[in-house]
Design a protein around this motif. Structure first.
Motif, PDB file in Angstrom:
ATOM      1  N   MET A 115      -5.687  -5.629   9.448  1.00 15.03           N
ATOM      2  CA  MET A 115      -5.148  -6.916   8.978  1.00 15.03           C
ATOM      3  C   MET A 115      -5.325  -6.906   7.380  1.00 15.03           C
ATOM      4  O   MET A 115      -6.174  -6.331   6.820  1.00 15.03           O
ATOM      5  N   VAL A 116      -4.038  -7.260   6.969  1.00 15.34           N
ATOM      6  CA  VAL A 116      -4.132  -7.329   5.388  1.00 15.34           C
ATOM      7  C   VAL A 116      -4.273  -8.553   4.817  1.00 15.34           C
ATOM      8  O   VAL A 116      -3.850  -9.673   5.435  1.00 15.34           O
ATOM      9  N   ASN A 117      -5.017  -8.801   3.840  1.00 13.70           N
ATOM     10  CA  ASN A 117      -5.623 -10.303   3.219  1.00 13.70           C
ATOM     11  C   ASN A 117      -5.080 -10.345   1.527  1.00 13.70           C
ATOM     12  O   ASN A 117      -4.853  -9.045   1.327  1.00 13.70           O
ATOM     13  N   VAL A 118      -4.931 -11.176   1.093  1.00 14.53           N
ATOM     14  CA  VAL A 118      -4.746 -11.453  -0.360  1.00 14.53           C
ATOM     15  C   VAL A 118      -5.752 -10.694  -1.157  1.00 14.53           C
ATOM     16  O   VAL A 118      -6.798 -10.876  -0.723  1.00 14.53           O
ATOM     17  N   GLY A 119      -5.315  -9.848  -1.939  1.00 14.71           N
ATOM     18  CA  GLY A 119      -6.283  -9.436  -2.976  1.00 14.71           C
ATOM     19  C   GLY A 119      -6.608  -7.761  -2.353  1.00 14.71           C
ATOM     20  O   GLY A 119      -7.094  -7.042  -3.256  1.00 14.71           O
ATOM     21  N   ASP A 120      -6.331  -7.458  -1.166  1.00 11.87           N
ATOM     22  CA  ASP A 120      -6.158  -6.176  -0.701  1.00 11.87           C
ATOM     23  C   ASP A 120      -5.404  -5.078  -1.669  1.00 11.87           C
ATOM     24  O   ASP A 120      -4.296  -5.666  -2.075  1.00 11.87           O
ATOM     25  N   VAL A 177      -0.255   2.561  -5.808  1.00 10.22           N
ATOM     26  CA  VAL A 177      -1.167   1.465  -5.138  1.00 10.22           C
ATOM     27  C   VAL A 177      -0.751   0.146  -5.693  1.00 10.22           C
ATOM     28  O   VAL A 177      -0.333  -0.065  -6.743  1.00 10.22           O
ATOM     29  N   PHE A 178      -0.678  -0.774  -4.636  1.00  7.44           N
ATOM     30  CA  PHE A 178      -0.058  -2.273  -4.867  1.00  7.44           C
ATOM     31  C   PHE A 178      -1.264  -3.291  -4.550  1.00  7.44           C
ATOM     32  O   PHE A 178      -2.188  -2.937  -3.447  1.00  7.44           O
ATOM     33  N   GLU A 179      -1.134  -4.415  -5.186  1.00  8.13           N
ATOM     34  CA  GLU A 179      -2.390  -5.326  -4.609  1.00  8.13           C
ATOM     35  C   GLU A 179      -1.354  -6.497  -4.028  1.00  8.13           C
ATOM     36  O   GLU A 179      -0.370  -6.903  -4.382  1.00  8.13           O
ATOM     37  N   VAL A 180      -2.175  -6.935  -2.906  1.00  9.22           N
ATOM     38  CA  VAL A 180      -1.253  -8.179  -2.238  1.00  9.22           C
ATOM     39  C   VAL A 180      -1.544  -9.667  -3.069  1.00  9.22           C
ATOM     40  O   VAL A 180      -2.743  -9.869  -3.278  1.00  9.22           O
ATOM     41  N   HIS A 236       5.725 -10.720   5.786  1.00 13.99           N
ATOM     42  CA  HIS A 236       5.971 -10.378   4.750  1.00 13.99           C
ATOM     43  C   HIS A 236       4.559 -10.499   3.554  1.00 13.99           C
ATOM     44  O   HIS A 236       4.119 -11.640   3.890  1.00 13.99           O
ATOM     45  N   ALA A 237       4.438  -9.852   2.885  1.00 16.71           N
ATOM     46  CA  ALA A 237       3.175  -9.900   1.761  1.00 16.71           C
ATOM     47  C   ALA A 237       4.048  -9.733   0.428  1.00 16.71           C
ATOM     48  O   ALA A 237       5.313  -8.983   0.091  1.00 16.71           O
ATOM     49  N   VAL A 238       3.787 -10.574  -0.551  1.00 21.17           N
ATOM     50  CA  VAL A 238       4.243 -10.078  -1.865  1.00 21.17           C
ATOM     51  C   VAL A 238       3.336  -9.332  -2.597  1.00 21.17           C
ATOM     52  O   VAL A 238       1.972  -9.724  -2.589  1.00 21.17           O
ATOM     53  N   VAL A 239       3.607  -8.270  -2.904  1.00 19.21           N
ATOM     54  CA  VAL A 239       2.894  -7.192  -3.571  1.00 19.21           C
ATOM     55  C   VAL A 239       3.220  -6.868  -5.047  1.00 19.21           C
ATOM     56  O   VAL A 239       4.505  -7.062  -5.504  1.00 19.21           O
ATOM     57  N   GLU A 240       2.003  -6.189  -5.630  1.00 20.70           N
ATOM     58  CA  GLU A 240       2.535  -5.988  -7.369  1.00 20.70           C
ATOM     59  C   GLU A 240       1.702  -4.876  -7.467  1.00 20.70           C
ATOM     60  O   GLU A 240       0.775  -4.491  -7.147  1.00 20.70           O
ATOM     61  N   TYR A 243       6.472  -6.031 -11.381  1.00 16.52           N
ATOM     62  CA  TYR A 243       6.753  -7.240 -10.956  1.00 16.52           C
ATOM     63  C   TYR A 243       6.537  -7.439  -9.430  1.00 16.52           C
ATOM     64  O   TYR A 243       6.522  -6.256  -8.605  1.00 16.52           O
ATOM     65  N   PRO A 244       5.913  -8.472  -8.975  1.00 13.14           N
ATOM     66  CA  PRO A 244       6.078  -8.633  -7.713  1.00 13.14           C
ATOM     67  C   PRO A 244       7.395  -8.681  -6.814  1.00 13.14           C
ATOM     68  O   PRO A 244       8.321  -8.997  -7.344  1.00 13.14           O
ATOM     69  N   PHE A 245       7.095  -8.250  -5.333  1.00  9.69           N
ATOM     70  CA  PHE A 245       8.209  -8.094  -4.718  1.00  9.69           C
ATOM     71  C   PHE A 245       7.830  -8.266  -3.275  1.00  9.69           C
ATOM     72  O   PHE A 245       6.643  -7.881  -3.126  1.00  9.69           O
ATOM     73  N   PRO A 246       8.669  -8.633  -2.380  1.00  9.09           N
ATOM     74  CA  PRO A 246       8.283  -8.504  -0.843  1.00  9.09           C
ATOM     75  C   PRO A 246       8.092  -7.119  -0.133  1.00  9.09           C
ATOM     76  O   PRO A 246       8.776  -6.366  -0.552  1.00  9.09           O
ATOM     77  N   ALA A 247       7.193  -7.169   0.747  1.00  7.94           N
ATOM     78  CA  ALA A 247       7.077  -5.957   1.622  1.00  7.94           C
ATOM     79  C   ALA A 247       6.501  -6.555   2.923  1.00  7.94           C
ATOM     80  O   ALA A 247       5.816  -7.230   2.896  1.00  7.94           O
ATOM     81  N   ARG A 248       7.179  -5.549   3.923  1.00 12.88           N
ATOM     82  CA  ARG A 248       6.680  -6.099   5.316  1.00 12.88           C
ATOM     83  C   ARG A 248       5.200  -5.538   5.467  1.00 12.88           C
ATOM     84  O   ARG A 248       4.792  -4.481   5.131  1.00 12.88           O
TER      85      ARG A 248
END
Length: 54
Positions: A1-6, A17-20, A27-31, A41-46
């Motif tokens: 499971m992926v959480n914000v900040g991971d 490496v990207f941060e959620v 989808h998650a927005v990662v940067e 810049y932030p962008f969406p990822a599955r």
């Protein structure tokens, strides 16, 4: 499971490496976790494709 900040990779074996930043449905927005990355810049990822960064 992926959480914000991971910290995650976009695919298994990825190098960058990207941060959620947020999660919306499947989808998650990662940067980039690298503050000096050019064009950062932030962008969406599955979510299904994200892999925890070691």
């Amino acid at each position: 499971m992926v959480n914000v900040g991971d910290r995650v990779l976009l695919v298994a074996g990825g190098q960058s490496v990207f941060e959620v930043r947020e999660i919306d449905g499947d989808h998650a927005v990662v940067e980039s976790a690298d503050a000096d990355a050019p064009g950062r810049y932030p962008f969406p990822a599955r979510l299904a494709h994200l892999v925890p960064a070691e």
